[in-house]
Design a protein around this motif. Sequence first.
Motif, short mmCIF file in Angstrom:
data_model
loop_
_atom_site.label_atom_id
_atom_site.label_comp_id
_atom_site.label_asym_id
_atom_site.label_seq_id
_atom_site.Cartn_x
_atom_site.Cartn_y
_atom_site.Cartn_z
N ALA A 148 0.77 -1.10 0.40
CA ALA A 148 -0.13 0.10 -0.10
C ALA A 148 0.98 1.13 -0.27
CB ALA A 148 -0.88 0.08 1.11
N GLN A 149 -0.05 2.82 -0.77
CA GLN A 149 1.34 3.56 -0.50
C GLN A 149 1.21 4.20 0.54
OE1 GLN A 149 -0.95 7.37 -2.85
NE2 GLN A 149 1.02 7.49 -3.29
N THR A 150 2.12 4.52 1.00
CA THR A 150 1.81 5.30 2.08
C THR A 150 1.21 6.62 2.67
OG1 THR A 150 4.64 5.15 2.48
CG2 THR A 150 3.75 7.23 4.12
N CYS A 151 0.54 6.51 3.65
CA CYS A 151 -0.55 7.75 3.72
C CYS A 151 -0.39 8.27 5.13
CB CYS A 151 -2.07 7.00 3.49
SG CYS A 151 -2.87 8.29 3.55
N GLY A 152 -0.33 9.35 5.09
CA GLY A 152 0.02 9.73 6.55
C GLY A 152 -0.61 10.69 6.52
N ARG A 153 -0.94 11.93 8.13
CA ARG A 153 -2.15 12.65 8.69
C ARG A 153 -1.65 13.44 9.59
NH1 ARG A 153 -2.81 11.93 13.96
NH2 ARG A 153 -3.90 9.68 13.82
N PHE A 154 -2.19 14.90 9.33
CA PHE A 154 -1.96 15.48 10.52
C PHE A 154 -3.79 16.24 10.55
CE2 PHE A 154 -1.93 20.71 11.21
CZ PHE A 154 -0.78 20.19 12.60
N ALA A 155 -3.73 16.03 12.43
CA ALA A 155 -4.80 16.46 13.07
C ALA A 155 -5.62 17.21 14.49
CB ALA A 155 -5.35 14.56 13.20
N LEU A 172 -5.78 15.57 5.29
CA LEU A 172 -5.70 16.69 6.73
C LEU A 172 -6.66 16.10 7.51
CD1 LEU A 172 -5.58 19.40 8.82
CD2 LEU A 172 -6.30 20.55 6.51
N ARG A 173 -6.97 16.50 8.86
CA ARG A 173 -8.60 15.62 9.62
C ARG A 173 -8.47 17.02 10.18
NH1 ARG A 173 -7.35 10.73 10.85
NH2 ARG A 173 -7.46 11.40 13.50
N ILE A 174 -9.43 17.40 10.50
CA ILE A 174 -9.99 18.25 11.86
C ILE A 174 -11.11 17.41 12.74
CG2 ILE A 174 -11.36 20.44 12.43
CD1 ILE A 174 -8.76 21.01 9.79
N ASP A 175 -10.21 17.54 13.83
CA ASP A 175 -10.72 16.84 14.95
C ASP A 175 -11.41 17.80 15.87
OD1 ASP A 175 -9.06 14.54 13.76
OD2 ASP A 175 -8.03 14.26 15.50
N LEU A 196 2.45 23.97 3.46
CA LEU A 196 1.77 22.54 3.33
C LEU A 196 0.64 22.19 3.04
CD1 LEU A 196 2.46 22.78 7.45
CD2 LEU A 196 4.22 21.35 5.78
N LEU A 197 0.14 21.24 1.82
CA LEU A 197 -0.41 21.69 0.66
C LEU A 197 -0.99 19.96 0.84
CD1 LEU A 197 0.42 23.45 -1.71
CD2 LEU A 197 -0.84 24.59 0.07
N TRP A 198 -2.31 19.10 1.42
CA TRP A 198 -2.87 18.45 1.57
C TRP A 198 -3.57 17.55 0.68
CZ3 TRP A 198 -4.57 22.56 4.31
CH2 TRP A 198 -5.77 23.27 3.61
N ASP A 199 -3.88 17.18 0.32
CA ASP A 199 -4.30 16.05 -0.68
C ASP A 199 -5.99 15.78 -0.74
OD1 ASP A 199 -1.77 15.14 -2.40
OD2 ASP A 199 -1.28 13.92 -0.63
N GLY A 200 -6.92 15.49 -1.36
CA GLY A 200 -7.83 15.36 -0.75
C GLY A 200 -8.50 16.67 -0.68
N GLU A 201 -9.66 16.58 -0.44
CA GLU A 201 -10.36 17.15 0.97
C GLU A 201 -10.47 16.97 2.54
OE1 GLU A 201 -14.68 17.37 0.36
OE2 GLU A 201 -14.49 18.09 -2.66
N ALA A 202 -10.32 17.99 3.72
CA ALA A 202 -10.08 17.30 4.64
C ALA A 202 -11.60 17.15 4.96
CB ALA A 202 -9.59 19.42 5.24
#
Length: 303
Positions: free
Chosen positions: A2-9, A40-43, A67-73
């Motif tokens: 699987a492709q690496t996938c990180g996040r900032f929340a 990007l996830r808004i908690d 810091l440009l994220w992929d897809g929609e938040a």
Amino acid sequence: MAQTCGRFAPTPSGELHLGSLLAAVGSYLAARAAGGRWLLRIDDLDSPRVVPGAADAILRSLQAHGLLWDGEALYQSRRAEAYRAALEHLRDAGLTYACACTRRELATIARAGVDGPVYPGTCRSGLAADRPARALRLRVPDADIGFFDAVQGEYRHNLARAVGDFVLQRADGLIAYQLATVVDDAYQGVTQVVRGVDLLASTPRQIYLQRCLGLPQPDYAHLPLLVDRHGMKLGKQTGAGPLDDRHASANLRQVLAALALPPPAELRGAPPAELLRWATAHWEPARLAGQTAIRTQEIAAMP
């Protein structure tokens, strides 16, 4: 593979400060260095802590810093059905129970653990007749849960002794952080979680929840925290001021220095995108091995 996938929340309890920028940059670099996606996830699930307008300010600040994220938040406040389904799964498996204990009661009877009082199991066998249910807890085993952290190394603790049965749904009806995070990481396909070391002790609980729900376990890296001169975590509670987006490159240089990636002199006037490209090519979490805190004055002199 699987492709690496990180996040900032981030939690929108205020604008980003230098400490939260460090977490954002660390997670970004780890994902991009592996050729992966960064989400990007808004908690914003903990509504009492949400400050109006803070989520939009966070998005603007990330963009200003390149810091440009992929897809929609993704917004947790829109994910209530997913959390209810996870709770039902755990209930059906006999892993949850209602709890009537208040925080004040626990403060007087529970011993200290790795992250607050260790729940002593007061309501594990059922509620007393005159006690209404308040929270919903997860039964945990008397067993060690461990993992390898890319920055902090081997980490483990016994859930029953270090934490006890922990809350999944709070007395106010809100879903607890531990459950929401696990459900959303799986939903977004997150394969690596890079965040502050203040969340290191939460990880065994999250791994146990992943196992209970049949969800994949991401890789983890817990970064050192920026702390003030008294050793307190840099944050809104300790008076950390919001980032000045007009000085995005200077902010990034300070954060990169804290991540053991001080940019070379020739990049002193570089824009954020160029600084991040350089840092991505040189990212190496082993440089931070075992480090848990960095004093702000140590990086404040960065030009």
